[in-house]
Design an enzyme around this catalytic site. Structure first.
Site, PDB file in Angstrom:
ATOM      1  N   SER A 200       0.854  -1.192   0.000  1.00 50.91           N
ATOM      2  CA  SER A 200       0.000   0.000   0.000  1.00 50.91           C
ATOM      3  C   SER A 200       0.883   1.233   0.000  1.00 50.91           C
ATOM      4  CB  SER A 200      -0.895   0.012   1.244  1.00 50.91           C
ATOM      5  OG  SER A 200      -1.512   1.278   1.427  1.00 50.91           O
TER       6      SER A 200
ATOM      7  N   TYR B 110      -2.407  -0.563  10.249  1.00 45.16           N
ATOM      8  CA  TYR B 110      -2.450  -0.913   8.830  1.00 45.16           C
ATOM      9  C   TYR B 110      -1.174  -0.456   8.127  1.00 45.16           C
ATOM     10  CZ  TYR B 110      -4.207  -1.275   4.033  1.00 45.16           C
ATOM     11  OH  TYR B 110      -4.359  -1.597   2.707  1.00 45.16           O
TER      12      TYR B 110
END
Length: 255
Positions: A146, A159
């Site tokens: 990501s 995350y």
């Protein structure tokens, strides 16, 4: 275009029951691969498998909880039994988020994110690599990282940390897997609507973020297919240890 042809290949996609995983599975099938759809929600996988078969593809739905080592091993055993060998392509896509200030997130929430996003990626890559090594076959592992691994963002400490771990773990796996002909790369998507982030992206704060992206929009799922097929196919045969950012220029925007 023959370089991107995946005929005769078996591709396993984790988290294939929706979002980006579902899109990845469709793209791999359209390129000629038989696809193994892996996730916990088997009923959604069966529906996708039926759709892919109706379009002339070959698909197998398998139950896989990436937080359960025995379940991961069982899923790979099913692939070997069904197709007579290991999956050639692995898309490590399963992921969750627990959004909050780092001072507020609980131990349980933090561990849940790490168990799925970091430990799960390692478990699947380990099982896939050992199956390939045992069969004496090369393969391609594609970890989904990501842009939050590269630039900070509020409320997603767990995350972001997990995806930063995936990004670096990819390079270590690439180094160790090269001797076996196993390529390991990553894709770092920018913001695409999924069931993890759709509520935020539809909010006023999400719209402010959209306006800061140089291309002034969020990504469409299909716009990751190019990077995916490059890494999955012979077109990327000399690529390993790379992370491809697909974010509309988000991470190169000015401060």
């Amino acid at each position: 275009m023959e370089l991107f042809n995946l005929n005769g290949k078996t591709a396993l996609v984790t988290g294939a029951s929706g979002g980006l995983g579902e899109s990845f599975a469709r793209a791999l099938s359209q390129a000629g691969a038989r696809v193994v759809l892996a996730a916990r929600r088997i009923e959604k996988l069966e529906a996708l498998a039926t759709e892919i078969k109706s379009q002339g593809g070959e698909a197998l739905a398998v139950s896989m909880d990436v937080t359960d080592p025995a379940n991961v091993e069982s899923a790979f055993a099913t692939v070997k039994e069904k197709f007579g060998g290991p999956a050639d392509i692995i898309v490590n896509n399963s992921g969750i988020s627990r959004d909050n200030w780092y001072t507020k997130i609980t131990e349980e929430e933090w561990r849940a994110v790490m168990d799925t996003n970091v430990d799960g990626v390692w478990r699947v890559a380990k099982a896939a690599s050992n199956a390939l090594i045992e069969a004496g076959k090369p393969g391609s592992i594609i970890n989904i990282a990501s842009i939050t691994a590269l630039r900070p963002q509020y409320f997603i400490s767990a995350y972001a940390a997990s995806k930063a771990a995936v990004d670096h773990m990819t390079r270590v796996m690439a180094l160790e897997g090269a001797r076996y002909g196993i390529r390991v790369n990553a894709i770092a998507p920018g913001y695409y609507k999924t069931n993890i982030n759709d509520e935020f992206l539809d909010s006023e704060a999400g719209d402010k973020m959209r306006k800061r992206i140089p291309m002034k929009r969020f990504g469409e799922h299909g716009e990751l297919a190019g990077a995916l097929l490059l890494l999955a196919s012979d077109a990327g045969s000399y690529m390993t240890g790379s992370t491809i950012v697909v974010d509309g220029g988000h991470t190169v925007n000015t401060l």
